[in-house]
Design a protein around this motif. Structure first.
Motif, PDB file in Angstrom:
ATOM      1  N   SER A 320       6.817   1.007 -19.676  1.00  0.00           N
ATOM      2  CA  SER A 320       7.550   1.555 -20.826  1.00  0.00           C
ATOM      3  C   SER A 320       8.077   0.465 -21.767  1.00  0.00           C
ATOM      4  O   SER A 320       8.697   0.788 -22.780  1.00  0.00           O
ATOM      5  CB  SER A 320       8.724   2.404 -20.332  1.00  0.00           C
ATOM      6  OG  SER A 320       9.650   1.606 -19.616  1.00  0.00           O
ATOM      7  N   VAL A 321       7.860  -0.793 -21.445  1.00  0.00           N
ATOM      8  CA  VAL A 321       8.323  -1.881 -22.307  1.00  0.00           C
ATOM      9  C   VAL A 321       7.453  -1.941 -23.565  1.00  0.00           C
ATOM     10  O   VAL A 321       6.211  -1.962 -23.467  1.00  0.00           O
ATOM     11  CB  VAL A 321       8.266  -3.228 -21.553  1.00  0.00           C
ATOM     12  CG1 VAL A 321       8.562  -4.383 -22.495  1.00  0.00           C
ATOM     13  CG2 VAL A 321       9.256  -3.221 -20.398  1.00  0.00           C
ATOM     14  N   PRO A 322       8.039  -1.954 -24.746  1.00  0.00           N
ATOM     15  CA  PRO A 322       7.238  -1.999 -25.983  1.00  0.00           C
ATOM     16  C   PRO A 322       6.398  -3.275 -26.062  1.00  0.00           C
ATOM     17  O   PRO A 322       6.936  -4.390 -26.014  1.00  0.00           O
ATOM     18  CB  PRO A 322       8.304  -1.962 -27.095  1.00  0.00           C
ATOM     19  CG  PRO A 322       9.522  -1.414 -26.444  1.00  0.00           C
ATOM     20  CD  PRO A 322       9.478  -1.851 -25.028  1.00  0.00           C
ATOM     21  N   ARG A 323       5.099  -3.105 -26.199  1.00  0.00           N
ATOM     22  CA  ARG A 323       4.214  -4.260 -26.264  1.00  0.00           C
ATOM     23  C   ARG A 323       4.356  -5.018 -27.593  1.00  0.00           C
ATOM     24  O   ARG A 323       4.043  -6.203 -27.685  1.00  0.00           O
ATOM     25  CB  ARG A 323       2.754  -3.822 -26.098  1.00  0.00           C
ATOM     26  CG  ARG A 323       2.478  -3.090 -24.803  1.00  0.00           C
ATOM     27  CD  ARG A 323       2.772  -3.964 -23.612  1.00  0.00           C
ATOM     28  NE  ARG A 323       2.432  -3.299 -22.371  1.00  0.00           N
ATOM     29  CZ  ARG A 323       3.046  -3.480 -21.225  1.00  0.00           C
ATOM     30  NH1 ARG A 323       4.081  -4.305 -21.187  1.00  0.00           N
ATOM     31  NH2 ARG A 323       2.681  -2.857 -20.139  1.00  0.00           N
ATOM     32  N   GLU A 324       4.859  -4.299 -28.627  1.00  0.00           N
ATOM     33  CA  GLU A 324       4.980  -4.960 -29.921  1.00  0.00           C
ATOM     34  C   GLU A 324       5.953  -6.135 -29.870  1.00  0.00           C
ATOM     35  O   GLU A 324       5.760  -7.158 -30.530  1.00  0.00           O
ATOM     36  CB  GLU A 324       5.470  -3.971 -30.987  1.00  0.00           C
ATOM     37  CG  GLU A 324       4.711  -2.653 -31.031  1.00  0.00           C
ATOM     38  CD  GLU A 324       5.228  -1.638 -30.030  1.00  0.00           C
ATOM     39  OE1 GLU A 324       6.418  -1.293 -30.056  1.00  0.00           O
ATOM     40  OE2 GLU A 324       4.389  -1.231 -29.200  1.00  0.00           O
ATOM     41  N   LEU A 325       7.023  -5.982 -29.039  1.00  0.00           N
ATOM     42  CA  LEU A 325       7.997  -7.062 -28.932  1.00  0.00           C
ATOM     43  C   LEU A 325       7.355  -8.304 -28.326  1.00  0.00           C
ATOM     44  O   LEU A 325       7.598  -9.434 -28.773  1.00  0.00           O
ATOM     45  CB  LEU A 325       9.187  -6.617 -28.080  1.00  0.00           C
ATOM     46  CG  LEU A 325      10.054  -5.483 -28.662  1.00  0.00           C
ATOM     47  CD1 LEU A 325      11.157  -5.108 -27.684  1.00  0.00           C
ATOM     48  CD2 LEU A 325      10.660  -5.926 -29.992  1.00  0.00           C
ATOM     49  N   GLU A 327       4.125  -9.093 -28.314  1.00  0.00           N
ATOM     50  CA  GLU A 327       3.145  -9.651 -29.246  1.00  0.00           C
ATOM     51  C   GLU A 327       3.828 -10.385 -30.388  1.00  0.00           C
ATOM     52  O   GLU A 327       3.374 -11.453 -30.828  1.00  0.00           O
ATOM     53  CB  GLU A 327       2.243  -8.535 -29.794  1.00  0.00           C
ATOM     54  CG  GLU A 327       1.346  -7.901 -28.747  1.00  0.00           C
ATOM     55  CD  GLU A 327       0.437  -8.922 -28.092  1.00  0.00           C
ATOM     56  OE1 GLU A 327       0.005  -9.883 -28.763  1.00  0.00           O
ATOM     57  OE2 GLU A 327       0.170  -8.781 -26.877  1.00  0.00           O
ATOM     58  N   THR A 344      10.720  -9.767 -21.259  1.00  0.00           N
ATOM     59  CA  THR A 344      10.347  -8.879 -20.165  1.00  0.00           C
ATOM     60  C   THR A 344      11.519  -8.638 -19.220  1.00  0.00           C
ATOM     61  O   THR A 344      11.865  -7.480 -18.924  1.00  0.00           O
ATOM     62  CB  THR A 344       9.162  -9.466 -19.382  1.00  0.00           C
ATOM     63  OG1 THR A 344       8.081  -9.724 -20.280  1.00  0.00           O
ATOM     64  CG2 THR A 344       8.716  -8.511 -18.305  1.00  0.00           C
ATOM     65  N   LEU A 347      14.522  -6.579 -20.746  1.00  0.00           N
ATOM     66  CA  LEU A 347      14.179  -5.165 -20.924  1.00  0.00           C
ATOM     67  C   LEU A 347      14.053  -4.436 -19.592  1.00  0.00           C
ATOM     68  O   LEU A 347      14.230  -3.216 -19.518  1.00  0.00           O
ATOM     69  CB  LEU A 347      12.876  -5.050 -21.716  1.00  0.00           C
ATOM     70  CG  LEU A 347      12.959  -5.458 -23.196  1.00  0.00           C
ATOM     71  CD1 LEU A 347      11.583  -5.387 -23.857  1.00  0.00           C
ATOM     72  CD2 LEU A 347      13.946  -4.568 -23.949  1.00  0.00           C
TER      73      LEU A 347
END
Length: 431
Positions: A320-325, A327, A344, A347
């Motif tokens: 559920s961790v946003p990948r945009e952050l 990247e 990581t 969060l």
């Protein structure tokens, strides 16, 4: 009409809750209340003991060991299991066979504590032929350190050898070229003899050099003569032999498969010494279940079981961790370690807290693994509160007053952890 409907609903709700409340009271509330009451009475339960049972918790050496070990468990086991779970969860996202790896790591959770205890009791077996841990440890040790070939081998009083101190043996007199040197020994078990050892052979004299034989001066079934190479006697293959003059080693050699050996001319007139390295006890590994290592060994088995649990929960949170952050951080020049440490882990902090608190509550009640893995000789050193509760409450020396006091102490230790977990869950619910 509204008050009647509300009252009816409350009655129906109470009717549905009543069986659960009765069970909760019978199985939880009443045992807790009775344990608290019983902790203030003596062994028989007839006389009021006041705080004597609680004082015993902090004065009895055995119980103090259990308290100290519980503190070690509460700090080390959840931390290590959670850290491994985090590492596994992050790394399995980057490998092709991540799902299969997660399945393998989680599989120990399907094994009961009893079965895991039996497995690790065998893993930690002292004998390297049975215990996997010591088999690996002995293999590594023997790779870097020379092992003894003939532990407990020794000469007889009639042999031409005498003790030289520190476990070594030396010939009674110097050896001469042209005269065969004889180095007979006894005390070597058949299982410890080299598998490729051959019947002992006494070589002929060598011009300018020293020849001789090192052999097991023992004939099966009796017979044979001491200091004589008999047909059924075998050579001591690999026995290290040193030629010593004036305290200095001038030549060394090893016996061949038939026990024969040769030394150069420089050994003429020297004493032959069999160094202690030939006779020291074979290395049998680490005493995993000894007094000093039994608690870390049992904690290791617990981590093996519960690291998979931590990994699965953390992996679910990681999904559920946003990948945009991540990247965006990589685009800004952050390396993988910085992404892991600054994005990581923060969060995942709520999930890590859940795992850590759950495991902490679990280890405060640990009993099965310690009871099964720790042998009787080391059980006092591996003792924990739940095990001491069992030992104090059952058996010929049972003291139900002390046992109840330990149960109350365990409850008091769990309550702060549970309160922290409840507050954390409420804060999460308000967000």
């Amino acid at each position: 009409m509204a008050p009647t409907v509300t009252g009816t609903r409350r009655t129906v709700a109470a009717g549905f809750l009543l069986p659960a409340l009765v069970l909760l009271g019978a199985l939880v509330v009443y045992p807790i209340g009775y344990s608290v009451q019983r902790s203030f009475f003596d062994t028989s339960g007839d006389s009021f003991a006041g705080l004597d049972n609680y004082i015993a918790l902090f004065t009895d050496d055995t119980i103090l060991t259990a308290v100290r070990n519980n503190a070690i468990w509460a700090v080390v086991a959840p931390t290590v299991a959670t850290a491994l779970g985090l590492i596994f969860a992050v790394l399995t996202e980057r490998v092709r066979w991540g799902t299969a790896f997660k399945l393998i790591v989680f599989m120990p959770m399907a094994i009961s504590m009893l079965a895991a205890g039996i497995i690790f009791r065998l893993v930690y077996e002292q004998d390297p032929d049975r215990g996997v841990a010591n088999a690996v440890w002995v293999g590594v040790h023997d790779t870097f350190a020379e092992s003894s070939g003939f532990p407990r081998a020794r000469p007889l009083p009639v042999h031409p050898l005498e003790a030289a101190g520190d476990g070594a043996y030396v010939t009674e007199g110097p050896v001469r070229a042209g005269e065969p040197a004889r180095l007979p020994l006894v005390g070597v078990a058949p299982a410890q003899m080299p598998k490729d050892a051959r019947p002992a052979h006494e070589p002929g004299p060598r011009k300018g050099g020293i020849t001789g034989t090192a052999w097991l001066d023992f004939t099966k079934g009796g017979g044979g003569k001491p200091n004589v190479v008999d047909p059924e006697e075998v050579g001591l293959k690999g026995l290290r032999i040193e030629a010593v003059k004036d305290g200095t080693v001038v030549a060394t050699t090893r016996a061949a498969a038939d026990g024969s050996f040769t030394l150069p001319a420089s050994a003429d007139g020297a004493l032959l010494r069999l160094p202690a390295s030939n006779f020291r006890e074979q290395y049998n590994g680490v005493e995993w279940l000894g007094p000093s290592l039994v608690t870390p060994a049992v904690i290791g088995s617990y981590v093996w079981m519960w690291a998979g649990f931590a990994m699965v929960l953390i992996a679910a949170g990681l999904a559920s961790v946003p990948r945009e952050l991540m990247e965006a951080a990589r685009v800004d020049g952050a390396n993988e370690w910085q992404v892991f440490r600054r994005i990581t882990v923060p969060l995942l902090a709520p999930v890590l807290a859940v795992v850590l608190v759950t495991l902490m509550i679990n280890v405060l009640k640990i009993f099965d693994l310690v009871f099964i893995i720790a042998p009787g000789s080391a059980q006092d050193d591996a003792n924990v509160l739940a095990l001491q509760l069992y030992r104090s409450s059952f058996g010929t020396d049972a003291d139900l007053g002390v046992g109840s006091a330990i149960a109350v102490l365990l409850l008091l230790l769990v309550i702060p952890v549970m309160a922290f977990n409840i507050r954390r869950m409420r804060r999460e619910a308000r967000r």
